[in-house]
Design a protein around this motif. Sequence first.
Motif, mmCIF file in Angstrom:
data_model
loop_
_atom_site.group_PDB
_atom_site.id
_atom_site.type_symbol
_atom_site.label_atom_id
_atom_site.label_comp_id
_atom_site.label_asym_id
_atom_site.label_seq_id
_atom_site.Cartn_x
_atom_site.Cartn_y
_atom_site.Cartn_z
ATOM 1 N N MET A 1 0.850 -1.188 0.000
ATOM 2 C CA MET A 1 0.000 0.000 0.000
ATOM 3 C C MET A 1 0.884 1.236 0.000
ATOM 4 S SD MET A 1 -3.108 1.028 2.599
ATOM 5 C CE MET A 1 -4.206 -0.197 1.920
ATOM 6 N N GLU A 2 0.530 2.218 -0.824
ATOM 7 C CA GLU A 2 1.297 3.450 -0.912
ATOM 8 C C GLU A 2 0.370 4.644 -0.691
ATOM 9 O OE1 GLU A 2 3.420 3.618 -4.558
ATOM 10 O OE2 GLU A 2 4.719 1.917 -4.074
ATOM 11 N N PHE A 3 0.857 5.599 0.110
ATOM 12 C CA PHE A 3 0.113 6.825 0.398
ATOM 13 C C PHE A 3 0.855 7.974 -0.288
ATOM 14 C CE2 PHE A 3 -0.683 3.860 3.808
ATOM 15 C CZ PHE A 3 -2.048 3.960 4.019
ATOM 16 N N SER A 4 0.228 8.619 -1.232
ATOM 17 C CA SER A 4 0.898 9.627 -2.056
ATOM 18 C C SER A 4 0.272 10.998 -1.844
ATOM 19 C CB SER A 4 0.796 9.240 -3.542
ATOM 20 O OG SER A 4 1.342 7.954 -3.763
ATOM 21 N N ILE A 5 1.123 11.972 -1.555
ATOM 22 C CA ILE A 5 0.662 13.357 -1.406
ATOM 23 C C ILE A 5 1.472 14.313 -2.281
ATOM 24 C CG2 ILE A 5 -0.245 13.036 0.920
ATOM 25 C CD1 ILE A 5 2.291 14.351 2.003
ATOM 26 N N LEU A 6 2.461 13.792 -3.047
ATOM 27 C CA LEU A 6 3.243 14.651 -3.946
ATOM 28 C C LEU A 6 2.467 14.812 -5.253
ATOM 29 C CD1 LEU A 6 6.835 13.276 -3.285
ATOM 30 C CD2 LEU A 6 5.635 15.161 -2.158
ATOM 31 N N PRO B 1 -2.059 15.076 -6.268
ATOM 32 C CA PRO B 1 -3.349 14.785 -5.620
ATOM 33 C C PRO B 1 -3.204 13.628 -4.635
ATOM 34 C CG PRO B 1 -3.601 15.026 -8.006
ATOM 35 C CD PRO B 1 -2.134 14.989 -7.740
ATOM 36 N N VAL B 2 -3.983 13.662 -3.561
ATOM 37 C CA VAL B 2 -3.928 12.606 -2.554
ATOM 38 C C VAL B 2 -4.400 11.297 -3.180
ATOM 39 C CG1 VAL B 2 -4.809 11.827 -0.327
ATOM 40 C CG2 VAL B 2 -4.306 14.242 -0.708
ATOM 41 N N GLU B 3 -3.610 10.251 -2.959
ATOM 42 C CA GLU B 3 -3.926 8.973 -3.592
ATOM 43 C C GLU B 3 -3.418 7.837 -2.715
ATOM 44 O OE1 GLU B 3 -3.759 7.985 -8.154
ATOM 45 O OE2 GLU B 3 -1.786 7.518 -7.286
ATOM 46 N N VAL B 4 -4.213 6.761 -2.651
ATOM 47 C CA VAL B 4 -3.796 5.535 -1.982
ATOM 48 C C VAL B 4 -3.858 4.415 -3.007
ATOM 49 C CG1 VAL B 4 -4.184 3.945 -0.070
ATOM 50 C CG2 VAL B 4 -4.750 6.367 0.195
ATOM 51 N N THR B 5 -2.767 3.684 -3.169
ATOM 52 C CA THR B 5 -2.745 2.589 -4.135
ATOM 53 C C THR B 5 -2.315 1.304 -3.446
ATOM 54 O OG1 THR B 5 -0.457 3.078 -4.771
ATOM 55 C CG2 THR B 5 -2.195 4.127 -6.059
ATOM 56 N N VAL B 6 -2.820 0.200 -3.963
ATOM 57 C CA VAL B 6 -2.400 -1.134 -3.526
ATOM 58 C C VAL B 6 -1.932 -1.880 -4.764
ATOM 59 C CG1 VAL B 6 -3.102 -3.303 -2.468
ATOM 60 C CG2 VAL B 6 -4.005 -1.149 -1.596
#
Length: 602
Positions: free
Chosen positions: A1-6, A8-13
């Motif tokens: 799981m990755e939490f991205s804020i660099l 738009p806010v995004e969560v990917t699996v």
Amino acid sequence: MEFSILGPVEVTVSGRPLELSGARARAVLATLIVHANHVVAAEQLLDELWPSQPADRALASLQVRMSELRKVLRSAADSPGSPGADRLSTRPPGYLLRATPAELDSCRFTELTAAAAAAMAGGSPAVALHRLDEALRLWRGPALAGVDAPSARTEAGRLEELRLAALEARAEALLECGKLGDAIVELETLTAAHPLRERLWSLRMLALYRAGRQADALRAYRDLRAILAGELAIEPGPALRELHTGILRQDPALDRAALDRLPVGERDAGNRGAGQRGQPFPVPPTRYALTDDGVHIAYQVLGQGDRDIVFVPGLMSHLDLLWEDADTAGFFQRLATLGRLILFDKRDTGLSDRAVGDLSLRERMTDVRAVMRAAGSARAVLFGYSEGAPMSILFTAAHPEQVTALILGSAAARWFPAPDYPCGDAAVEMYESLRDIAAHHWGRGDSIEWYLPSRAADPHARGLFARFERLAVTPGAFLRMTAMIREIDVRATLSSIHVPTLVIHRLSDRITPPFHGRYLASRIAGARYFEQPGDHSLRFAGGGDSDALFGEIAGFLAALLGGSPGSLSFPDGETGGRPRDAAGTDHRPARYAMLVVCSGRR
């Protein structure tokens, strides 16, 4: 799981984005990601995301958003222990999002840029260039794009500054790898987009010079000079002027790879401010926090780290002016190496709004809360100075969950004498003298006789004080606040303080003589007390040994992790430095133990 804020806010699996419903849910998630692995108070989320809604409706909305986020994260979990399980939990007084550094794109970005810096320092610019390219590829757009929340805006500004620093470092790496054409093209684009960043201009000038384009390098300097004169009415910094001279002279040293000539502190001309020519330190960007009663409080943030330090100033402060004195600015720069330092001007002072009417110290305490909220600080070390010390004591007692430790400088529980407090006899003379200065002599620097007598004979220091008086607070506001100070008495609150506390004092402090600090240390459980020669604790830090003072503060903060007990510490020859034991018992002779509270030097 990755939490991205660099971006738009995004969560990917496994590269598959999770569906996040609605702007509010994204804003809640963004705030939790910014504070990943730290509890975010529910009150902070409510204040940031539903500031105008009634409390019950706001809380219901928050609970709905948290339920939605839990459902989304758990949808990624095929079984207990898989990526989405138990990521988001309730932890009083709020919520906790768990993530490893490898799962946070902002952490990976920081690690890659640090690796690049290490490679450059080790003489491997090609490795540095590769790491910086990896770091910059993580960006998908403006940080936290589309999220409107105070802590998100603060974090977005911090990340954008780090991105620009990475772009500067990449241009330098291109230059050191000999890729002059690529460096010139990139630096022309960057200087057009960020015309006040002197570091970019220096790299552009050097790249042009090394490419055999001396005339173009000199033209770039003239372009920068015109921009700075037109927008800020200042000249390029000394390092850029030195580079310009070296190019004119065709200095052979410019053909070498070293770029140490331009200190990091001179990268951004926009931070030097108009009319501050020759200023020893850059001025951090000033932002504004809005209090519950609609007052705008100016604040600055510098440094970084897991620990927040909020400096609560005294009667007079001005965020920009503190950077004009080398001793003071240097002290705060060093303090920022111990954590993320948050500075602010209280209402009625400096760059902040003037108060609508007279307020008590407890009412003014909301300034601290507003600044912490705007800066995204859930918990912090409070560093209360002078009149800011009793305010910090009240805040700690009222909001213990937001305070990790307390530092009190030039502090008093009350300034004036009382039947059960014989420590304030000298306050009457000080009070009348300062009120007379405010009423009849304000703006001439006469307050230096009380605040920093050791430098009162120095015309330059008196001139700084004169300017400080005029810009830090109006005479009327100073008179109102001194009247409020006469009523301050937080002695009954001292027994409620249960966080690690350091009290610091200088022996010749005329505003707040050291017996006030000794009283505080004797009444706060486990407090550590530090005295040293000098006549002022912080403003114009040259009033004493700032190295020893900084060392004491650094040691105190480091000991927080080890849980060492407090102790009393005095200059050599005062007491022999006898410590308290873990229970706070003072093992010095009883006669001195009584004198330590209400006496001068001895």
